[in-house]
Enzyme design. Structure first.
Site, PDB file in Angstrom:
ATOM      1  N   SER A 147       0.852  -1.195   0.000  1.00 47.13           N
ATOM      2  CA  SER A 147       0.000   0.000   0.000  1.00 47.13           C
ATOM      3  C   SER A 147       0.878   1.232   0.000  1.00 47.13           C
ATOM      4  CB  SER A 147      -0.898   0.020   1.239  1.00 47.13           C
ATOM      5  OG  SER A 147      -1.581   1.266   1.345  1.00 47.13           O
ATOM      6  N   TYR A 160      -1.243  -1.359  10.385  1.00 46.49           N
ATOM      7  CA  TYR A 160      -1.374  -1.622   8.946  1.00 46.49           C
ATOM      8  C   TYR A 160      -0.148  -1.124   8.183  1.00 46.49           C
ATOM      9  CZ  TYR A 160      -3.655  -1.701   4.334  1.00 46.49           C
ATOM     10  OH  TYR A 160      -3.977  -1.942   3.017  1.00 46.49           O
TER      11      TYR A 160
END
Length: 253
Positions: A147, A160
Site C-alpha cells: 500500500s 497496517y
C-alpha cells in the site's frame, strides 16, 4: 505478449474488490487459478462467476480453497493444497489483508497482532512454502500487494502501515535469495482504489481525496490487476525486488 498460458496462480483474498480484479486479470491471460479466502460461500459464487465470464483454461477449471489466514496451521496447508489441486503453483499473489485502525496510544495488543498476523506473517509463511516447488521448477512469480501508506505512513494505522512496510522489506530479501532460481518477488502498492469500502464515502469526502490525486480520480481494481499480470509474466523475468506504485501520482516515490 504477457500470456500466462500454462501457469497456475494462487490468489489470496480473491473474492474481495482488488482480489477479484487481480483474479480476472490473471484468468484473462490464461492462468489457472486457486482462489483463496475465508468465506467459502463468497468464494464459490465468485469462482462460478469467473468461469462464466472468462471460461476455464485447457488445464482445468479454476478452484476455490478456503483458508483463514489468522490460523497458522491453515496457512501452512494452503500451498500444499494448491499444489495438489492444480499440479503446481507458478504465481503467488499475497493480496488478502485486514485493518484494525486506531491511534497508537489506544491500540490494543490484539489489534496490532491481528493485522501483523494476517497482513505480514501469513504472507511470509506462503512465500516460504512456495519457495521449494518454485525452486524445483526453476520458475516463480511472487507478487505482494502492499500500500502507498506503507511508504508514507498514515495516522491511525500504525499496525497496517508497519505490516505493509514490512512486506516491502521482506519481498526485497526474498527476491535476493531466490533470483538465481528463476523466481522473482515484487510488490504492487495501490493508492486509493474504488472498492466497496471507498464507495461508502460521501461526495465531499470523495472530492477531497480526488483533489489530492494528480490524475483527479481514484483508481480501479483493473489498474492493480494489470500491474500484477505484467509482473506475473515471463516477460517480467528481469524485474525483481521492486515496487510498482499504482496511485495516479498521489505519492511519487
Amino acid at each position: 505478449m504477457f500470456s500466462l498460458q500454462g501457469m497456475n496462480a494462487l490468489v489470496t483474498g480473491a473474492s474481495g474488490g482488488i482480489g477479484s480484479a487481480i483474479a480476472y486479470a490473471l484468468a484473462k491471460q490464461g492462468a489457472r487459478l486457486a482462489l483463496s479466502g475465508s468465506n467459502a460461500e463468497k468464494l464459490r459464487v465468485f469462482r462460478e462467476q469467473l468461469i462464466s465470464d472468462v471460461g476455464s483454461p485447457e488445464t482445468g477449471d479454476h478452484v476455490a480453497i478456503t483458508c483463514n489466514l489468522s490460523d497458522s496451521a491453515e496457512v501452512d496447508n494452503l500451498i500444499p493444497a494448491a499444489v495438489d489441486t492444480l499440479g503446481g503453483v507458478d504465481i503467488l499473489v499475497n493480496n488478502a489483508g485486514i485493518t484494525r485502525d486506531g491511534l497508537a496510544m489506544r491500540m490494543k495488543d490484539e489489534d496490532w497482532q491481528a493485522v501483523i498476523g494476517v497482513n505480514l506473517e501469513a504472507a511470509f509463511r506462503l512465500m516460504r512454502a512456495s519457495a521449494r516447488p518454485m525452486m524445483k521448477g526453476r520458475f516463480g512469480r511472487i507478487i505482494n500487494i502492499t500500500s502507498v501508506v506503507g511508504h508514507t505512513g498514515n495516522p491511525g494505522q500504525m499496525n497496517y502501515c508497519a505490516a505493509k512496510a514490512g512486506l516491502t522489506g521482506m519481498t526485497k530479501s526474498f527476491a535476493q535469495e531466490v533470483a538465481s532460481r528463476g523466481i522473482t518477488a515484487n510488490c504492487v502498492a495501490p493508492g486509493f482504489i474504488r472498492t466497496d469500502m471507498t464507495s461508502a464515502l460521501d461526495e465531499k469526502q470523495t472530492d477531497a481525496i480526488n483533489a489530492k490525486i494528480p490524475a483527479g480520480k481514484m483508481g480501479e481494481g483493473e489498474d492493480i490487476g494489470a500491474a500484477v499480470a505484467f509482473l506475473a509474466s515471463r516477460e517480467a523475468g528481469y524485474i525483481t525486488g521492486e515496487t510498482i506504485h499504482v496511485n495516479g501520482g498521489m505519492a511519487m516515490l
